[in-house]
Design a protein around this motif. Structure first.
Motif, PDB file in Angstrom:
ATOM      1  N   ASP A  40      -2.273  -0.554   5.522  1.00  0.00           N
ATOM      2  CA  ASP A  40      -1.678  -1.899   6.079  1.00  0.00           C
ATOM      3  C   ASP A  40      -2.524  -2.198   6.969  1.00  0.00           C
ATOM      4  O   ASP A  40      -2.335  -4.023   7.529  1.00  0.00           O
ATOM      5  N   TRP A  55      -9.265  -6.281   5.512  1.00  0.00           N
ATOM      6  CA  TRP A  55      -9.677  -7.507   4.560  1.00  0.00           C
ATOM      7  C   TRP A  55     -10.314  -8.854   4.833  1.00  0.00           C
ATOM      8  O   TRP A  55      -9.920  -9.319   6.092  1.00  0.00           O
ATOM      9  N   THR A  73      -5.860   3.540  -1.851  1.00  0.00           N
ATOM     10  CA  THR A  73      -4.281   2.851  -1.069  1.00  0.00           C
ATOM     11  C   THR A  73      -3.406   3.452  -2.120  1.00  0.00           C
ATOM     12  O   THR A  73      -1.883   3.533  -1.357  1.00  0.00           O
ATOM     13  N   ASP A  84      -9.109  -7.516  -0.520  1.00  0.00           N
ATOM     14  CA  ASP A  84      -7.450  -7.278  -0.451  1.00  0.00           C
ATOM     15  C   ASP A  84      -7.396  -6.774  -2.507  1.00  0.00           C
ATOM     16  O   ASP A  84      -7.547  -7.952  -2.686  1.00  0.00           O
ATOM     17  N   TRP A  85      -7.039  -5.715  -2.767  1.00  0.00           N
ATOM     18  CA  TRP A  85      -7.077  -5.507  -4.277  1.00  0.00           C
ATOM     19  C   TRP A  85      -6.045  -5.813  -4.399  1.00  0.00           C
ATOM     20  O   TRP A  85      -5.648  -6.627  -6.313  1.00  0.00           O
ATOM     21  N   ARG A  86      -4.159  -6.540  -3.890  1.00  0.00           N
ATOM     22  CA  ARG A  86      -3.784  -7.155  -4.029  1.00  0.00           C
ATOM     23  C   ARG A  86      -4.399  -9.115  -4.892  1.00  0.00           C
ATOM     24  O   ARG A  86      -3.326  -8.827  -5.496  1.00  0.00           O
ATOM     25  N   GLU A  87      -5.357  -9.031  -3.849  1.00  0.00           N
ATOM     26  CA  GLU A  87      -6.140 -10.760  -4.524  1.00  0.00           C
ATOM     27  C   GLU A  87      -6.623 -10.153  -6.458  1.00  0.00           C
ATOM     28  O   GLU A  87      -6.586 -10.887  -7.681  1.00  0.00           O
ATOM     29  N   GLN A 132     -10.776   0.717   9.943  1.00  0.00           N
ATOM     30  CA  GLN A 132      -8.971   1.346   9.767  1.00  0.00           C
ATOM     31  C   GLN A 132      -8.278   2.406  10.360  1.00  0.00           C
ATOM     32  O   GLN A 132      -7.527   2.815  10.621  1.00  0.00           O
ATOM     33  N   VAL A 149     -12.987  -5.261  -4.072  1.00  0.00           N
ATOM     34  CA  VAL A 149     -12.320  -4.534  -2.789  1.00  0.00           C
ATOM     35  C   VAL A 149     -13.353  -3.749  -1.748  1.00  0.00           C
ATOM     36  O   VAL A 149     -13.037  -3.868  -0.632  1.00  0.00           O
ATOM     37  N   ASN A 199       0.871  -1.588   0.529  1.00  0.00           N
ATOM     38  CA  ASN A 199       0.373   0.201   0.156  1.00  0.00           C
ATOM     39  C   ASN A 199       1.150   1.142   0.116  1.00  0.00           C
ATOM     40  O   ASN A 199       1.756   1.225   0.602  1.00  0.00           O
ATOM     41  N   GLN A 256      -4.464   0.110  -7.132  1.00  0.00           N
ATOM     42  CA  GLN A 256      -3.967   1.302  -5.656  1.00  0.00           C
ATOM     43  C   GLN A 256      -5.289   2.272  -5.865  1.00  0.00           C
ATOM     44  O   GLN A 256      -5.425   2.434  -4.742  1.00  0.00           O
TER      45      GLN A 256
END
Length: 469
Positions: free
Chosen positions: A302, A306, A388, A358-361, A465, A352, A296, A383
């Motif tokens: 962080d 998620w 992020t 999680d956006w990384r997925e 968050q 998301v 991020n 992102q």
């Protein structure tokens, strides 16, 4: 020149699969020596991602182009740091030419290889070739990288005096590649045994340099004038579809820039060129943040709670969420390797924020399925959607997939193209088929999450968050 009496020079093709506006190739021709045109494919399965498939087909297209000029593309499989030194040693080559790469892995490989070749007494000529501005060149007055696109593009545009694109070099002379490592592989072999899922994408694509320019000409002639107004409507032929060609270099940003400027279409042209600028901004971010796809850029995220939702993730990947526009986009992606940009934003927001995954997925799935997967643009855009990044849509801006569908695909043309279960629905039912009481008849799934519930959950997670941060 007699190619048999002169030591050849190596032109190492990477993400620059073209002859025109190729500075490395042009400089190699100007050396006066015959050419070895080389491509090195990593060892392992030929095709594990959509981009692998696109690259294999594109490499084959470049080989055909070179053969028409009297040469060929010499394809090797293995590690470039082993193959290139062996090749120049056996061929007694004194010069190697390539266009620079800016991704972390490519940059590190090129740095090591350049030092290795120089120790062997080989001159390495590296040149720019895939961007309008190399990533470190656009800076603020204080010499710092930009964090906001608008400021970046104003600074970049102020220096927008790009040389005319180079033509295809004339009088290219090719040397027979007699001394070859054992890793040599004929270009046609790269596409002979591709998996069925990949070849199913074949009808949607062309791969050659001339195909890229034909697409650009068609876009300028028929869509550029109304690009700013039509670009968000996925059923209209309003976008350039040049991103795969840009990814592997069958066309350059400079060629696009000059063609669009020459067309003289003010609003549409300016908006389209700003999209080229967005790509440039992404590469400037990747240069500064090599871990752009995993970290991020706003560290307060962080602590974002998620959700781990394997079932929801698979529904999203396969286009079975119950929201027609989301599912149409994900199915278009699976079948063609591409997705309309507006729909990319909608499906990213859904993963998301509706599923709170999680956006990384999502970034990993797009990296697997996009033929135009770009290591800078893909993570930057994810992102941006997740909130992020350094410049992002706020997390609390949650796209309503029904409203997006009603606004940008009002008659359901795009949805019906990719979600055949819904072809028989009429009027507004196409956007909310669960309200039509016909789901059992169509076989289409009910929504996996209610929009109102998902929105409330996402905002609660965002608030939690912020409290932790």
């Amino acid at each position: 020149m007699d190619g048999t009496s002169s030591s050849p020079v190596v032109v190492w093709f990477r993400d620059d699969l073209r002859l025109a506006d190729n500075l490395a190739l042009t400089h190699a021709v100007r050396s006066g020596q015959p050419l070895w045109c080389v491509y090195v494919r990593p060892a392992g399965p030929v095709c594990t991602t959509a981009l692998d498939w696109w690259q294999a087909r594109s490499v084959q297209a470049l080989d055909h182009t070179l053969r028409a000029c009297g040469g060929r593309l010499h394809l090797f499989t293995g590690q470039a740091e082993q193959i290139l030194p062996e090749l120049v040693r056996q061929g007694r080559c004194k010069q190697v030419f390539w266009n620079r790469r800016y991704d972390p892995t490519g940059k590190a490989t090129d740095t090591r290889l350049k030092a290795q070749l120089k120790q062997m007494g080989v001159a390495v000529h590296s040149t720019p070739g895939s961007l309008l501005h190399e990533p470190w060149t656009v800076r603020s007055r204080a010499g710092q990288p930009f964090q906001v696109f608008g400021a970046f593009w104003r600074a970049a545009s102020a220096a927008a005096h790009y040389p005319a694109p180079l033509p295809v070099p004339s009088s290219m002379v090719f040397a027979p590649c007699m001394a070859l490592p054992a890793a040599r592989m004929p270009p046609d072999a790269a596409v002979q045994n591709l998996p069925g899922w990949a070849e199913a994408m074949r009808p949607y694509h062309a791969f050659a340099e001339q195909d890229a320019h034909a697409r650009l000409r068609d876009f300028i002639a028929h869509a550029l004038q109304h690009y700013a107004q039509d670009r968000d409507f996925p059923s209209r032929d309003a976008t350039s579809e040049l991103s795969p060609f840009l990814r592997t270099g069958q066309i350059t940003p400079a060629q696009i820039w000059h063609a669009v400027v020459a067309a003289g279409v003010q609003d549409g042209g300016a908006k389209f060129l700003s999209e080229i600028g967005w790509r440039e901004f992404a590469w400037s971010l990747l240069w500064e943040h090599p871990d752009l796809n995993t970290r991020n850029l706003r560290p307060e995220f962080d602590t974002m709670p998620w959700r781990v939702d394997p079932k929801g993730l698979v529904c999203w990947q396969k286009g079975r969420t119950g929201y027609p526009l989301v599912d149409a986009g994900m199915r278009q992606l699976w079948q063609t390797g591409l997705m309309h940009n507006r729909v990319r934003m909608v499906v990213a927001s859904f993963l998301v924020k509706h599923l709170l995954v999680d956006w990384r997925e999502g970034e990993r799935w797009f990296a697997h399925t996009l033929v135009d997967h770009d290591p800078a643009s893909n993570p930057m855009n994810w992102q941006w959607n997740a909130g992020t990044g350094v410049e992002s849509a706020p997390f609390f801006r949650i796209m309503n997939p029904v409203l997006q569908s009603q606004k940008f695909d009002p008659d359901g043309t795009y949805i019906r193209t990719w979600v055949p279960e819904l072809v028989g629905l009429h009027g507004s039912d196409i956007h909310t088929p669960w309200q039509a009481n016909q789901l059992q008849r169509t076989g289409y799934p009910a929504p996996i999450v209610d929009h109102g519930v998902a929105r409330a959950r996402a905002l609660a997670a965002w608030s939690a968050q912020k409290t932790k941060a």
